[in-house]
Motif scaffolding. Structure first.
Motif, PDB file in Angstrom:
ATOM      1  N   UNK A 164     -12.439   1.596 -11.881  1.00  0.00           N
ATOM      2  CA  UNK A 164     -11.626   1.224 -10.931  1.00  0.00           C
ATOM      3  C   UNK A 164     -11.738  -0.319 -10.255  1.00  0.00           C
ATOM      4  N   UNK A 165     -13.082  -0.521  -9.843  1.00  0.00           N
ATOM      5  CA  UNK A 165     -13.371  -1.796  -9.120  1.00  0.00           C
ATOM      6  C   UNK A 165     -12.956  -2.927 -10.119  1.00  0.00           C
ATOM      7  N   UNK A 166     -13.174  -2.905 -11.461  1.00  0.00           N
ATOM      8  CA  UNK A 166     -12.680  -3.913 -12.111  1.00  0.00           C
ATOM      9  C   UNK A 166     -11.219  -4.221 -12.119  1.00  0.00           C
ATOM     10  N   UNK A 167     -10.354  -3.242 -12.406  1.00  0.00           N
ATOM     11  CA  UNK A 167      -8.998  -3.241 -12.202  1.00  0.00           C
ATOM     12  C   UNK A 167      -8.487  -3.788 -10.929  1.00  0.00           C
ATOM     13  N   UNK A 168      -8.904  -3.064  -9.942  1.00  0.00           N
ATOM     14  CA  UNK A 168      -8.522  -3.339  -8.492  1.00  0.00           C
ATOM     15  C   UNK A 168      -8.927  -4.814  -8.233  1.00  0.00           C
ATOM     16  N   UNK A 169      -9.837  -5.185  -8.599  1.00  0.00           N
ATOM     17  CA  UNK A 169     -10.527  -6.727  -8.100  1.00  0.00           C
ATOM     18  C   UNK A 169      -9.615  -7.606  -9.014  1.00  0.00           C
ATOM     19  N   UNK A 170      -9.295  -7.266 -10.190  1.00  0.00           N
ATOM     20  CA  UNK A 170      -8.637  -8.184 -10.968  1.00  0.00           C
ATOM     21  C   UNK A 170      -7.130  -8.536 -10.508  1.00  0.00           C
ATOM     22  N   UNK A 171      -6.634  -7.464 -10.152  1.00  0.00           N
ATOM     23  CA  UNK A 171      -5.132  -7.473  -9.528  1.00  0.00           C
ATOM     24  C   UNK A 171      -5.179  -8.180  -8.187  1.00  0.00           C
ATOM     25  N   UNK A 172      -5.978  -7.584  -7.326  1.00  0.00           N
ATOM     26  CA  UNK A 172      -5.751  -7.765  -5.915  1.00  0.00           C
ATOM     27  C   UNK A 172      -6.435  -9.133  -5.465  1.00  0.00           C
TER      28      UNK A 172
END
Length: 360
Positions: A336-344
């Motif tokens: 989840x961290x990888x996705x959230x960081x990529x987007x935001x």
């Protein structure tokens, strides 16, 4: 790493669908009319799974008609009433005694006999396929809907399926780079064994074919040689590719059309230049989900741990709640961290105001 409260993006939440569970927490558990109804209330019975279940139970019932009706009834009642739904899998190990009693009564003929029944490995068609339908019920009370995807889903790997139900995938040495858009089997990069990167290697084609841009190695390099033939006509190579100057006819004219693609392609607009945060269908978030963050989004949507973490966090209204979710599902944090960081933090830092769950 400090975590702050955030609204989970709709794009991620809408990508999940929970499996119906036979566990209701309090009160009496639901009563199902058949074994297959009990299973399908928990497991995904799409495709051939429902048919396999019905065929298995019909075969057992037919064999039991003459002299084993009592044992058959006890087995069916146990599975449909005592089975449990655990992480999307219907488990009925408490019924193994009833299954063994039914098998002992049936005394199948050599043609219908499974020599390895009751050994903990499902040997019916949905498992190893070494025994006929209905001859190994104790080991096949649950089935794996993910067989043949190149990933071992038994407990020693993803853990999404019971032991013995994903045999073909678990015989192979796992590929470390599955579902990344690149075929890593011998016909691709050769980094992995045949049959371990099935989804990426199902069709060796170019996703950008016929778009007017050569995407083979002599062009953008996005696709393998020979997969974008219409956009990459044979011709003299351009000696001045990748020098920042377009040398095709629309530029200096020193090279043939399609031979200096990298220099003659207009760079795409960065997602953050949209300047609107948006959601899963518009704005910067949609741009990131379809482009630079697509792999991270896919990884989270297929991860059970990331699913449960997201479902937990979406209900939170405080940092304390978010912390509790992270403590409850620590294995989903990295995905989840990888996705959230990529987007935001990477693609939509300005458009979304650095509004991720983690500090950018």
């Amino acid at each position: 790493m400090r975590v702050r409260h955030v609204m989970i993006t709709a794009a991620l939440v809408s990508s999940f669908a929970a499996c119906a569970s036979s566990d209701r927490g309090e009160g009496d558990p639901p009563v199902y009319a058949t074994v297959c109804e009990a299973r399908c209330a928990c497991e995904d019975c799409s495709g051939d799974s429902d048919g396999l279940c019905e065929a298995e139970q019909e075969a057992i019932e037919k064999q039991a008609e003459e002299r084993c009706q009592d044992q058959h009834a006890a087995y069916v009642d146990c599975v449909r009433l005592e089975g449990r739904c655990v992480d999307g899998h219907h488990l009925a190990e408490v019924c193994n005694v009833h299954a063994a009693a039914l098998l002992g009564c049936l005394e199948p003929s050599d043609r219908d006999h499974c020599p390895s029944a009751g050994d903990g490995i499902c040997d019916e068609p949905q498992g190893t396929d070494t025994c006929p339908v209905g001859t190994d019920p104790a080991d096949c009370l649950s089935f794996c809907p993910y067989t043949g995807n190149g990933i071992c889903d038994e407990p020693e790997n993803t853990g999404r399926c019971p032991a013995g139900t994903d045999v073909d995938d678990c015989k192979l040495v796992p590929c470390a780079s599955v579902q990344d858009g690149t075929c890593d089997e011998p016909e691709g990069t050769g980094h992995c064994d045949e049959g371990t990167d099935v989804l990426d290697c199902t069709v060796m084609t170019c996703s950008e074919a016929n778009n007017g841009v050569c995407d083979e190695p002599e062009g953008t390099g996005l696709c393998d040689e020979g997969t974008d033939a219409a956009d990459c006509p044979a011709g003299e190579p351009c000696p001045t590719t990748n020098d920042g100057v377009c040398d095709e006819p629309e530029g200096t004219g020193g090279c043939d059309e399609g031979s200096d693609v990298a220099d003659c392609t207009i760079a795409p607009v960065a997602c953050d230049d949209i300047a609107v945060c948006g959601n899963d269908t518009s704005g910067c978030i949609a741009c990131a989900n379809e482009g630079s963050c697509a792999d991270e989004l896919q990884a989270c949507t297929i991860s059970d741990d990331c699913f449960f973490l997201t479902q937990c966090m979406v209900t939170c209204a405080s940092d304390a709640c978010v912390d509790e979710c992270l403590d409850a599902y620590p294995d989903g944090l990295e995905t989840y961290y990888n996705y959230d960081t990529c987007v935001n933090c990477e693609q939509c830092y300005y458009s979304c105001g650095a509004s991720g769950a983690f500090e950018c």
